[in-house]
Design an enzyme around this catalytic site. Structure first.
Site, mmCIF file in Angstrom:
data_model
loop_
_atom_site.group_PDB
_atom_site.id
_atom_site.type_symbol
_atom_site.label_atom_id
_atom_site.label_comp_id
_atom_site.label_asym_id
_atom_site.label_seq_id
_atom_site.Cartn_x
_atom_site.Cartn_y
_atom_site.Cartn_z
ATOM 1 N N SER A 244 0.826 -1.212 0.000
ATOM 2 C CA SER A 244 0.000 0.000 0.000
ATOM 3 C C SER A 244 0.864 1.267 0.000
ATOM 4 C CB SER A 244 -0.885 0.003 1.244
ATOM 5 O OG SER A 244 -0.055 -0.060 2.390
ATOM 6 N N GLU A 265 6.718 -0.192 -5.156
ATOM 7 C CA GLU A 265 5.613 -0.596 -6.032
ATOM 8 C C GLU A 265 4.348 -0.530 -5.197
ATOM 9 O OE1 GLU A 265 5.688 -1.138 -9.112
ATOM 10 O OE2 GLU A 265 7.747 -1.640 -9.617
ATOM 11 N N CYS A 299 -3.102 -4.715 -8.136
ATOM 12 C CA CYS A 299 -2.691 -3.308 -8.106
ATOM 13 C C CYS A 299 -3.130 -2.636 -9.409
ATOM 14 C CB CYS A 299 -1.197 -3.192 -7.914
ATOM 15 S SG CYS A 299 -0.269 -4.235 -9.027
HETATM 16 P P1 NAD Z 1 0.389 -3.685 2.861
HETATM 17 O O1 NAD Z 1 1.006 -2.365 2.595
HETATM 18 O O2 NAD Z 1 -0.585 -3.814 3.962
HETATM 19 O O3 NAD Z 1 1.541 -4.778 3.150
HETATM 20 C C1 NAD Z 1 2.551 -5.057 2.208
HETATM 21 C C2 NAD Z 1 3.784 -5.581 2.921
HETATM 22 O O4 NAD Z 1 4.403 -4.513 3.638
HETATM 23 C C3 NAD Z 1 3.511 -6.679 3.944
HETATM 24 O O5 NAD Z 1 4.510 -7.659 3.839
HETATM 25 C C4 NAD Z 1 3.613 -5.933 5.262
HETATM 26 O O6 NAD Z 1 3.963 -6.742 6.358
HETATM 27 C C5 NAD Z 1 4.701 -4.935 4.965
HETATM 28 N N1 NAD Z 1 4.724 -3.723 5.793
HETATM 29 C C6 NAD Z 1 3.676 -2.973 6.184
HETATM 30 N N2 NAD Z 1 4.094 -1.904 6.894
HETATM 31 C C7 NAD Z 1 5.446 -1.984 6.958
HETATM 32 C C8 NAD Z 1 6.461 -1.180 7.583
HETATM 33 N N3 NAD Z 1 6.166 -0.072 8.271
HETATM 34 N N4 NAD Z 1 7.744 -1.566 7.449
HETATM 35 C C9 NAD Z 1 8.080 -2.671 6.745
HETATM 36 N N5 NAD Z 1 7.156 -3.481 6.166
HETATM 37 C C10 NAD Z 1 5.850 -3.140 6.264
HETATM 38 O O7 NAD Z 1 -0.274 -4.163 1.462
HETATM 39 P P2 NAD Z 1 -1.217 -5.402 1.138
HETATM 40 O O8 NAD Z 1 -2.564 -5.181 1.726
HETATM 41 O O9 NAD Z 1 -0.503 -6.682 1.429
HETATM 42 O O10 NAD Z 1 -1.298 -5.304 -0.468
HETATM 43 C C11 NAD Z 1 -2.191 -4.504 -1.164
HETATM 44 C C12 NAD Z 1 -1.542 -3.237 -1.662
HETATM 45 O O11 NAD Z 1 -0.379 -3.539 -2.426
HETATM 46 C C13 NAD Z 1 -2.433 -2.458 -2.625
HETATM 47 O O12 NAD Z 1 -2.337 -1.090 -2.318
HETATM 48 C C14 NAD Z 1 -1.845 -2.755 -3.993
HETATM 49 O O13 NAD Z 1 -2.143 -1.795 -4.969
HETATM 50 C C15 NAD Z 1 -0.401 -2.816 -3.675
HETATM 51 N N6 NAD Z 1 0.346 -3.569 -4.685
HETATM 52 C C16 NAD Z 1 1.112 -2.848 -5.596
HETATM 53 C C17 NAD Z 1 1.788 -3.512 -6.597
HETATM 54 C C18 NAD Z 1 2.606 -2.750 -7.603
HETATM 55 O O14 NAD Z 1 3.395 -3.391 -8.300
HETATM 56 N N7 NAD Z 1 2.479 -1.444 -7.723
HETATM 57 C C19 NAD Z 1 1.724 -4.912 -6.688
HETATM 58 C C20 NAD Z 1 0.959 -5.604 -5.751
HETATM 59 C C21 NAD Z 1 0.278 -4.909 -4.750
#
Ligand code: NAD
Length: 513
Positions: A244, A265, A299
């Protein structure tokens, strides 16, 4: 779930009831709490994964840094051979891993297989690239001097990934990082930890068979606090984080504070512009797949349709008719089009989005609902919904990770549609449906779409691994996968060699002694 072959798939992938969440091949870890992974498909417990403590992490880092010293001096084409073998292993285990992806994440089995195919494709790409890690040569301004640039391995790469592509995003990063001579520490999403275990088992087999240290591919597990072990660690020069925008803003600051590099990303809010010259049949297929595929949890999912007022009703009717044919249910059953959301928190976000669009004056034209009863026991299945809305609505500007599609109307020229398309904070994927060359070229021009991906007569969702993948603005600006994305996994060095007996200084500066 034995009827869909899940037990067999777990066995093939070496997944146990309780799994060590920290680099499976490295022993003697203390291990912390346990994450239980429940399937959104049927609510059943798939397995447990022990999380990584800080003490464990230090051991992982020792294993990674020592593996790096051996790995970086192996010639790149030989590293490519290891990646080739990894791709072969993925081919052997494609069905099992595709099934696990479907069962743990909830996407359709076909999409699960597609995700593993992306892993195989990036391995093939990386193998070729392992013989092409080229730098430039340039003419020196000084006589008898040669000047060139070369790329060296960077070090330990930290990979943080999201739940919705639980295996492919890791492979996009790791296949490139490996041929570049880097080693990786991966923290998968805490919502899909079993997929991480399965991938690590596959990678470990390859490294063991080649007498290489498993530290080349390290796994850690846990929530954001475990992610912070790598983001705050000065021994990790590059953090590749997918997730996110909220997460990306925190990670970017952590990494920048120690002057590390980050490849981000993040979220998208993708639109398709539908002009009066669009092929309506193609538009409907692209828009419906883009909006409901992976239950709207890509995404690149299509969240906004920006339709010209002259064809608005025609497009609206065609899409609402198509929605009537959608079958929602177990994603391992190929008859279904739409599987579950990842968990009940995601269901709440979906319900909130539908409430908000009404509050802001929108009009729901395909009603949403949370499904219950037989086959829906996990509580994660929802009906894809469509709302007529206005571009400035706060909820339309926001990425809701669920199958909610907003119809927006534009009038006049295609520029007006492009303005609406660019009005959001995110800049990942975009598309235009038109047979009008002028409109298509305007959309692709410098004053057209501001996204990292801009397609003509293709939807927003999905991408080929050959092109660089990523987006601008709040999507984070990173590029992964194809093209020259490999350069971020390496450090660049400029070399100048003087083969004369003089020491002329650059810019003609004289320094006579
Ligand atoms: P999220 O941000 O909740 O979690 C993603 C990852 O980040 C997890 O492994 C989580 O544990 C880790 N994380 C969270 N906070 C952190 C911090 N402070 N420090 C280090 N690590 C941390 O996302 P989600 O719900 O798993 O996935 C959905 C989101 O991902 C959507 O917004 C989607 O658009 C995005 N996404 C983007 C792409 C791209 O290529 N642009 C691809 C896939 C998903």
């Amino acid at each position: 779930m034995t009827d869909f072959g899940i037990d067999k798939a777990l066995k093939t992938l070496g997944v146990k009831a309780i799994n060590k969440g920290t680099s499976t091949g490295l022993n003697n870890f203390s291990n912390g709490n346990v994450i239980e992974s429940f399937s959104p498909v049927d609510g059943q417990l798939i397995g447990k994964v022990e999380t990584t403590t800080h003490a464990d992490y230090e051991k992982v880092m020792d294993a990674a840094t020592s593996a790096f010293k051996a790995w970086r001096i192996m010639p790149a084409p030989q590293r490519g051979e290891i990646v080739r073998q990894f791709g072969e292993k993925l081919r052997e285990k494609k069905e099992a891993l595709g099934k696990l992806v479907s069962y743990e994440m909830g996407k359709s089995y076909q999409e699960g297989l597609g995700e593993v195919q992306e892993m195989i494709d990036i391995c093939d790409f990386a193998v070729g690239l392992s013989r092409q890690l080229h730098g430039l040569t340039m003419h020196s301004e000084r006589p008898g001097h040669r000047m060139y640039e070369q790329y060296h391995s960077l070090g330990v790469v930290g990979i943080i990934s999201a739940f919705n592509f639980p295996v492919a995003v890791w492979a996009w990063n790791t296949a490139l990082a490996w041929i570049c001579g880097d080693v990786c520490i991966w923290k998968p999403s805490e919502k899909t930890p079993i997929c991480g275990i399965a991938c690590q088992n596959i990678a470990a087999e390859v490294f063991t068979e080649n007498n290489l240290p498993e530290g080349i591919s390290c796994l850690i597990n846990g929530d954001y606090k475990v992610g912070e072990f790598v983001t705050k660690d000065v021994r990790v020069p590059l953090i590749s984080a997918t997730g996110s925008t909220r997460m990306g803003k925190i990670v970017a600051q952590e990494v920048a504070a120690r002057l590390g590099k980050s490849l981000l990303e993040l979220g998208g809010n993708n639109a398709i512009i539908v002009t009066p010259d669009a092929d309506i049949k193609m538009t409907v297929i692209g828009a419906v797949f883009g909006a409901v595929g992976t239950a709207g949890q890509r995404c690149t999912s299509t969240r906004r349709l920006i339709i010209h007022d002259s064809i608005y009703n025609q497009v609206k009717n065609a899409i609402t008719d198509a929605y009537k044919q959608l079958r929602i249910g177990n994603p391992l059953d190929e008859n279904n089009h739409v599987g579950p959301l990842i968990d009940t928190d995601a269901v709440k976000m979906y319900e909130t989005a539908l409430e908000k669009v009404i509050e802001e004056g929108g009009n729901i034209i395909v009603e949403g609902a949370v499904l219950s009863g037989e086959g829906y026991e996990s509580g994660c299945y929802v009906k894809p919904a469509i709302a007529e809305a206005k571009s400035h609505f706060k909820i339309v500007q926001h990425e809701t990770f669920a199958p909610v599609l907003y119809l927006l109307k534009y009038t006049g020229d295609v520029e007006n549609a492009i303005d609406i398309q660019n009005e959001v904070a995110q800049g990942l994927s975009s598309a235009i449906m038109t047979n009008n060359l002028r409109e298509a070229e305007r959309f692709l021009s410098v004053s057209g779409s501001d996204c990292g991906i801009a397609n003509v007569n293709i939807g927003t969702s999905g991408a080929e691994i050959g092109g660089a993948f990523g987006g601008e603005k709040e999507t984070g600006g990173g590029r992964e996968s194809g093209s020259d994305a490999w350069k971020v996994y390496m450090r660049r060095q400029t070399n100048t060699i003087n083969y004369t007996t003089e020491l002329p200084l650059a810019q003609g500066i004289k320094f006579d002694l």
